[in-house]
Each structure stands twice: as structure tokens, then as C-alpha cells.
Design a protein around this motif. Structure first.
Motif, PDB file in Angstrom:
ATOM      1  N   GLU A   1      -8.016  14.484   3.328  1.00  0.00           N
ATOM      2  CA  GLU A   1      -7.102  13.842   4.276  1.00  0.00           C
ATOM      3  C   GLU A   1      -6.119  14.874   4.855  1.00  0.00           C
ATOM      4  O   GLU A   1      -5.764  14.803   6.027  1.00  0.00           O
ATOM      5  CB  GLU A   1      -6.341  12.701   3.608  1.00  0.00           C
ATOM      6  CG  GLU A   1      -5.520  11.886   4.608  1.00  0.00           C
ATOM      7  CD  GLU A   1      -4.920  10.623   4.002  1.00  0.00           C
ATOM      8  OE1 GLU A   1      -4.237   9.893   4.756  1.00  0.00           O
ATOM      9  OE2 GLU A   1      -5.133  10.366   2.799  1.00  0.00           O
TER      10      GLU A   1
ATOM     11  N   PRO B   1      -1.499  14.119   0.206  1.00  0.00           N
ATOM     12  CA  PRO B   1      -2.735  13.320   0.120  1.00  0.00           C
ATOM     13  C   PRO B   1      -3.860  14.174  -0.456  1.00  0.00           C
ATOM     14  O   PRO B   1      -3.669  15.352  -0.761  1.00  0.00           O
ATOM     15  CB  PRO B   1      -3.010  12.971   1.586  1.00  0.00           C
ATOM     16  CG  PRO B   1      -2.415  14.104   2.362  1.00  0.00           C
ATOM     17  CD  PRO B   1      -1.226  14.587   1.566  1.00  0.00           C
ATOM     18  N   ARG B   2      -5.031  13.602  -0.545  1.00  0.00           N
ATOM     19  CA  ARG B   2      -6.195  14.368  -0.991  1.00  0.00           C
ATOM     20  C   ARG B   2      -6.472  15.491   0.018  1.00  0.00           C
ATOM     21  O   ARG B   2      -6.110  15.406   1.179  1.00  0.00           O
ATOM     22  CB  ARG B   2      -7.418  13.468  -1.104  1.00  0.00           C
ATOM     23  CG  ARG B   2      -7.292  12.393  -2.163  1.00  0.00           C
ATOM     24  CD  ARG B   2      -8.525  11.510  -2.134  1.00  0.00           C
ATOM     25  NE  ARG B   2      -8.396  10.375  -3.043  1.00  0.00           N
ATOM     26  CZ  ARG B   2      -9.287   9.400  -3.160  1.00  0.00           C
ATOM     27  NH1 ARG B   2     -10.389   9.429  -2.407  1.00  0.00           N
ATOM     28  NH2 ARG B   2      -9.095   8.406  -3.999  1.00  0.00           N
TER      29      ARG B   2
ATOM     30  N   GLU C   1       0.398   4.812  -1.489  1.00  0.00           N
ATOM     31  CA  GLU C   1       0.249   4.723  -2.942  1.00  0.00           C
ATOM     32  C   GLU C   1      -0.689   5.786  -3.505  1.00  0.00           C
ATOM     33  O   GLU C   1      -0.527   6.235  -4.643  1.00  0.00           O
ATOM     34  CB  GLU C   1      -0.260   3.330  -3.330  1.00  0.00           C
ATOM     35  CG  GLU C   1       0.803   2.256  -3.253  1.00  0.00           C
ATOM     36  CD  GLU C   1       0.286   0.897  -3.702  1.00  0.00           C
ATOM     37  OE1 GLU C   1      -0.964   0.734  -3.740  1.00  0.00           O
ATOM     38  OE2 GLU C   1       1.098   0.016  -4.009  1.00  0.00           O
ATOM     39  N   ASP C   2      -1.699   6.197  -2.712  1.00  0.00           N
ATOM     40  CA  ASP C   2      -2.657   7.179  -3.226  1.00  0.00           C
ATOM     41  C   ASP C   2      -2.236   8.621  -2.915  1.00  0.00           C
ATOM     42  O   ASP C   2      -3.003   9.550  -3.138  1.00  0.00           O
ATOM     43  CB  ASP C   2      -4.065   6.904  -2.679  1.00  0.00           C
ATOM     44  CG  ASP C   2      -4.119   6.916  -1.155  1.00  0.00           C
ATOM     45  OD1 ASP C   2      -3.078   6.690  -0.517  1.00  0.00           O
ATOM     46  OD2 ASP C   2      -5.208   7.167  -0.598  1.00  0.00           O
ATOM     47  N   TRP C   3      -1.030   8.812  -2.377  1.00  0.00           N
ATOM     48  CA  TRP C   3      -0.480  10.161  -2.219  1.00  0.00           C
ATOM     49  C   TRP C   3       0.364  10.467  -3.447  1.00  0.00           C
ATOM     50  O   TRP C   3       0.794   9.583  -4.184  1.00  0.00           O
ATOM     51  CB  TRP C   3       0.396  10.253  -0.978  1.00  0.00           C
ATOM     52  CG  TRP C   3      -0.353  10.273   0.330  1.00  0.00           C
ATOM     53  CD1 TRP C   3      -1.559   9.727   0.595  1.00  0.00           C
ATOM     54  CD2 TRP C   3       0.112  10.845   1.554  1.00  0.00           C
ATOM     55  NE1 TRP C   3      -1.904   9.909   1.904  1.00  0.00           N
ATOM     56  CE2 TRP C   3      -0.883  10.603   2.531  1.00  0.00           C
ATOM     57  CE3 TRP C   3       1.260  11.520   1.927  1.00  0.00           C
ATOM     58  CZ2 TRP C   3      -0.759  11.026   3.853  1.00  0.00           C
ATOM     59  CZ3 TRP C   3       1.390  11.944   3.244  1.00  0.00           C
ATOM     60  CH2 TRP C   3       0.380  11.699   4.191  1.00  0.00           C
ATOM     61  N   GLU C   4       0.604  11.756  -3.668  1.00  0.00           N
ATOM     62  CA  GLU C   4       1.505  12.166  -4.729  1.00  0.00           C
ATOM     63  C   GLU C   4       2.491  13.190  -4.173  1.00  0.00           C
ATOM     64  O   GLU C   4       2.370  13.625  -3.024  1.00  0.00           O
ATOM     65  CB  GLU C   4       0.717  12.763  -5.898  1.00  0.00           C
ATOM     66  CG  GLU C   4      -0.186  13.926  -5.513  1.00  0.00           C
ATOM     67  CD  GLU C   4      -1.011  14.419  -6.689  1.00  0.00           C
ATOM     68  OE1 GLU C   4      -0.590  14.184  -7.834  1.00  0.00           O
ATOM     69  OE2 GLU C   4      -2.069  15.045  -6.458  1.00  0.00           O
TER      70      GLU C   4
ATOM     71  N   LYS D   1     -14.263  10.680   2.082  1.00  0.00           N
ATOM     72  CA  LYS D   1     -13.701  10.553   0.730  1.00  0.00           C
ATOM     73  C   LYS D   1     -14.632  11.099  -0.354  1.00  0.00           C
ATOM     74  O   LYS D   1     -14.315  11.052  -1.535  1.00  0.00           O
ATOM     75  CB  LYS D   1     -13.388   9.074   0.446  1.00  0.00           C
ATOM     76  CG  LYS D   1     -12.285   8.508   1.337  1.00  0.00           C
ATOM     77  CD  LYS D   1     -11.997   7.057   0.982  1.00  0.00           C
ATOM     78  CE  LYS D   1     -10.806   6.512   1.772  1.00  0.00           C
ATOM     79  NZ  LYS D   1     -11.022   6.501   3.208  1.00  0.00           N
TER      80      LYS D   1
ATOM     81  N   GLY E   1       0.797  -1.222   0.000  1.00  0.00           N
ATOM     82  CA  GLY E   1       0.000   0.000   0.000  1.00  0.00           C
ATOM     83  C   GLY E   1       0.826   1.267   0.000  1.00  0.00           C
ATOM     84  O   GLY E   1       0.272   2.375   0.025  1.00  0.00           O
ATOM     85  N   TYR E   2       2.150   1.113  -0.063  1.00  0.00           N
ATOM     86  CA  TYR E   2       3.050   2.281  -0.048  1.00  0.00           C
ATOM     87  C   TYR E   2       3.968   2.225  -1.265  1.00  0.00           C
ATOM     88  O   TYR E   2       4.082   1.200  -1.938  1.00  0.00           O
ATOM     89  CB  TYR E   2       3.867   2.316   1.241  1.00  0.00           C
ATOM     90  CG  TYR E   2       3.038   2.670   2.452  1.00  0.00           C
ATOM     91  CD1 TYR E   2       3.040   3.960   2.964  1.00  0.00           C
ATOM     92  CD2 TYR E   2       2.233   1.713   3.078  1.00  0.00           C
ATOM     93  CE1 TYR E   2       2.273   4.297   4.077  1.00  0.00           C
ATOM     94  CE2 TYR E   2       1.448   2.038   4.176  1.00  0.00           C
ATOM     95  CZ  TYR E   2       1.482   3.336   4.669  1.00  0.00           C
ATOM     96  OH  TYR E   2       0.715   3.665   5.756  1.00  0.00           O
ATOM     97  N   LYS E   3       4.618   3.346  -1.527  1.00  0.00           N
ATOM     98  CA  LYS E   3       5.520   3.429  -2.664  1.00  0.00           C
ATOM     99  C   LYS E   3       6.705   4.316  -2.316  1.00  0.00           C
ATOM    100  O   LYS E   3       6.641   5.140  -1.404  1.00  0.00           O
ATOM    101  CB  LYS E   3       4.781   3.998  -3.886  1.00  0.00           C
ATOM    102  CG  LYS E   3       4.298   5.431  -3.695  1.00  0.00           C
ATOM    103  CD  LYS E   3       3.478   5.925  -4.881  1.00  0.00           C
ATOM    104  CE  LYS E   3       2.967   7.360  -4.650  1.00  0.00           C
ATOM    105  NZ  LYS E   3       2.097   7.828  -5.748  1.00  0.00           N
TER     106      LYS E   3
ATOM    107  N   ARG F   1      -2.649   6.384   8.969  1.00  0.00           N
ATOM    108  CA  ARG F   1      -3.708   7.046   8.199  1.00  0.00           C
ATOM    109  C   ARG F   1      -4.891   7.347   9.110  1.00  0.00           C
ATOM    110  O   ARG F   1      -5.230   6.563  10.019  1.00  0.00           O
ATOM    111  CB  ARG F   1      -4.174   6.134   7.046  1.00  0.00           C
ATOM    112  CG  ARG F   1      -3.083   5.648   6.121  1.00  0.00           C
ATOM    113  CD  ARG F   1      -2.461   6.740   5.298  1.00  0.00           C
ATOM    114  NE  ARG F   1      -3.391   7.356   4.367  1.00  0.00           N
ATOM    115  CZ  ARG F   1      -3.604   6.891   3.107  1.00  0.00           C
ATOM    116  NH1 ARG F   1      -2.989   5.786   2.696  1.00  0.00           N
ATOM    117  NH2 ARG F   1      -4.443   7.526   2.304  1.00  0.00           N
TER     118      ARG F   1
END
Length: 425
Positions: free
Chosen positions: A169, A165-166, A28-31, A424, A17-19, A419
């Protein structure tokens, strides 16, 4: 070891779930985005361009960022100007040593600022408190050029990568950290209030203007009066004596470099009493017993750094800029500590240097006069003030632990290791 093996090992170290990113391991869903894409960057103008008044647009200088609050909301400077930085912008110094002390705040109101400050106004996709916490956690020195004089320019801000994150979040993270900030702020206010109460209590009890009930009345139940003295009106049963009569001021010893050792008896220097240094020099010299101090002894810093301290360490030698104070019979060490503390705080407040470079001679201290009650009343007064100190110290310890908790929360939340639930939709 082959590059392929190293790459496989690195990949295996990344949790599900991480990168891996340019700022470390993130969900993974963060940029990651350069800060220049997320904010508008503003710099202030020189105060020489403005006429200040008592109302209008708040104008901030670096010194107004000294308080511990998240928000920059207090300044004595106001201007009339249509050019403003919006409330909610993150503001910080852009040059000098203030960068290294991480003076980051969020503007409480639409404001303007000095040329030494920079502000970042967030675009819609970035929560200002999330940005504030990111910069606080990672430190302004991670943004700045620190090769000579620390400085931050647009060229440093624009490419600075932020884990993102979004927005929902971000807000959840910012709200959680704000709750801890609010607790920290309340503790700071409570400590300041308790310290003010203690200062007022010292001024009353150490002068006899307020008497403790058990010492306030004569045997027939009538209130004890006052009498004139060279210090003004004092209780009729108090006496004025010099500090040299109430105690002995014993000089410390100066040391040459060749006398320092790596082990032996620790030598107390000013920085060991002020918290600016934990390292000790040592000595193996055999000195007269009066040149040593033991746990609980009263010491006094008399040059540059100024004031009394109760020594809480092992048997030690005290350096030249420190006196040991030994009380004579009939005089309480604890009472003398608070008397000296009150006297030196008044000197610091009245000093043109702000109390940072005070100096007093032994002869001056010995000839200084003070009012003393009976030994029993001295002890009772010192006990009350000591209880107040203990309460303040307990609050300061709680404040320190709360700050540690926040630091841990920042490490977990701002990197995505932990988290939070958020809406969402």
C-alpha cells in the motif's frame, strides 16, 4: 463534563475501520513505528576531506537541493570514495533555515554528501518514496529542534513516529503521488522553456535584429536595412532616444510613522509589488495627482528590489523606492515595460550580488539610451510579448492548481483517509 463522556465522544468521532494513534486517526490495519527502526541514518563529511573531480561519486551540498524535482540528480561535484549513500536514500538539510524550506530529495544515484546534509536509507519494509512524501507532507520542522537554530540529529530522527501501511500500500500511495510529481515536473520544464523562448524573442524584437513581417519591407517590397548608432546596428527606421525623452520618471513619497493610517488610500511599498507582503499602510493626505497611480500604470522599483511592474490594483499612492513612469506621446507603455524588463534582467544577471541589492538613480535611468521603432511597431512587439506572458501565466496557474491537488492527495492518502486498491498478496 466528565472524562468518561469526553472519551465516549472521542470514540464516536472515529470512523468505522479506523483507530486513534499517536500520529492521529489512521486505518485499523496501519501501525506506527519510530523512524529509527525503519532506516539507517547517515551524515556527510566536510568537503575539505576530498579532492573533487569531473567524474566519480556525486557529492551533494545543500544548494544542489534547490530545484523542484523529487530526485537529487544534478551536482557539479564528484569525488573518488568507496563510502557511499545508496541510491533511493532520502536526503535533506540537517541544520539552518534550509530545514524550514523543506528541501527534501531522493538520491538518484549512489552518492556522498556535505556535512550539512543527512540521508535515510530505508529498510525493506519502508518504501523510500512513501517516506519522502511523509516527510514532505508533515514538514522537516516537525522533526527538527527549532528552539534556536533549526537542526536535526539522530536523536530527533530515531523516535519520529511514521504512520505505516503494508509495503504494497505504501508503494501504491507513492506511485499515485509520483504521477502528480511527474506532471508538476513537466509543467515546470514547459514553463522554463516558454520563458527561455520569450527571453530570446525579446532580445530579437527589442533590438530590431528580427523584424515583424509587416514592418520588415519597404513599399517596393525590398527589405529594410540597418544603420550604425551609439547602441550598435539598428533598423534604419528606428531611432535612439533617452528614456527621459520617451517618458517621465515621477518620484514616490517618503512617509513618517505618524502619517500612516488604518484606512484611506493604500500606499504601495516594495513588498506589495514583489509578493512578499499583502498588507498595506494607508494615508489620508491630499497629494498632487501625479503622486497617485491607477490600475494599469507602469511602476518601477529602483532600490534593492529592482524592475518594472504594471499595477493591477485600485487607485493608490506609491512609496519613495518606486517611480511611476508616464510615457510621452509616440511611446507605448507596454513596449517600454518590456524594454525595461529586458534591461533590468541583464543588469541582475551581471550583478555581483545576483540582482538582490541593486540600486539605480533617476538621473541614470533618464539618461539611458534605447532604440525605439514607430509607435505601431512598438505596439505590435508588445502584443506578441504580452501573449507569451499570458501563456506562461496560464501554465503557472495550472502548475499552482496541480500542486494544490497534490497537497490534497497527500492529506488523504498519507493519513489513510482515502485508501487505494493494491495487491495484498
Amino acid at each position: 463534563m466528565s472524562p468518561k463522556y469526553l472519551m465516549e465522544g472521542a470514540l464516536n468521532a472515529i470512523p468505522v475501520g479506523y483507530k486513534q494513534s499517536d500520529v492521529g486517526i489512521i486505518p485499523e490495519d496501519w501501525e506506527t513505528k519510530p523512524l529509527g527502526e525503519l532506516v539507517e541514518i547517515y551524515s556527510g563529511d566536510s568537503p575539505s576531506k576530498f579532492v573533487f573531480s569531473t567524474e566519480g561519486t556525486p557529492y551533494f551540498k545543500v544548494e544542489q537541493l534547490n530545484n523542484g524535482s523529487v530526485y537529487a540528480d544534478s551536482t557539479p561535484y564528484f569525488i573518488h570514495s568507496s563510502k557511499k549513500v545508496l541510491a533511493g536514500s532520502v536526503i535533506f538539510p540537517k541544520r539552518g533555515a534550509s530545514i524550514l524550506s523543506n528541501k527534501i530529495r531522493v538520491l538518484k544515484h549512489d552518492s556522498f554528501m556535505d556535512t550539512n546534509l543527512m540521508a535515510l536509507t530505508c529498510h525493506h519494509g519502508l518504501d523510500e518514496l512513501f517516506l519522502y512524501n511523509q516527510l514532505t507532507y508533515r514538514g522537516l520542522d516537525s522533526v527538527a529542534d527549532t528552539t534556536s537554530i533549526p537542526q536535526i540529529n539522530n536523536k530527533h530522527i530515531s523516535p519520529y513516529l511514521v504512520p505505516l501501511p503494508r509495503k504494497a500500500e505504501q508503494t501504491a500511495i507513492a506511485n499515485a503521488l509520483s504521477d502528480v510529481d511527474a506532471l508538476i515536473s513537466e509543467l515546470e520544464k514547459l514553463i522554463a522553456k516558454k520563458q527561455a523562448i520569450k527571453t530570446a524573442t525579446m532580445q530579437q524584437l527589442l533590438t530590431g535584429r528580427t523584424r515583424l513581417p509587416q514592418f520588415a519591407l519597404r513599399e517596393d517590397g525590398t527589405p529594410k536595412g540597418t544603420k550604425p548608432s551609439e547602441l550598435g546596428e539598428i533598423p534604419v527606421d528606428w531611432e535612439v532616444v533617452t528614456l527621459g525623452t520617451a517618458s517621465s520618471f515621477i518620484n514616490g513619497r517618503a512617509y513618517s510613522l505618524h502619517e500612516w493610517e488604518n484606512s484611506g488610500t493604500p500606499v504601495i511599498r516594495l513588498q506589495n509589488l514583489t509578493g512578499r507582503g499583502d498588507e498595506y499602510y494607508y494615508s489620508n493626505l491630499q497629494l498632487p495627482e501625479k503622486q497617485y497611480c491607477k490600475y494599469g500604470d507602469l511602476l518601477f522599483m529602483w532600490s534593492a528590489t529592482f524592475g518594472p511592474v504594471i499595477w493591477r490594483g485600485p487607485k493608490a499612492i506609491y512609496h519613495y523606492h518606486i517611480w511611476k513612469i508616464a510615457c510621452e506621446v509616440g511611446y507605448s507603455q507596454s513596449y517600454l515595460f518590456y524594454l525595461l524588463d529586458d534591461m533590468t534582467e541583464k543588469l541582475k544577471r551581471s550583478s555581483s550580488s545576483g540582482g538582490t541589492m541593486l540600486h539605480v538613480t533617476k538621473e541614470k535611468m533618464e539618461s539611458t539610451k534605447a532604440a525605439f521603432p514607430s509607435y505601431e511597431e512598438q505596439t505590435a512587439i508588445a502584443t506578441i510579448l504580452s501573449d507569451m506572458d499570458a501563456e506562461i501565466q496560464a501554465l503557472e496557474q495550472r502548475l499552482g492548481k496541480t500542486r494544490q491537488i497534490k497537497q490534497g492527495m497527500m492529506q488523504e492518502l498519507l493519513t489513510g483517509k482515502t485508501r487505494l486498491p493494491y495487491d495484498k498478496e
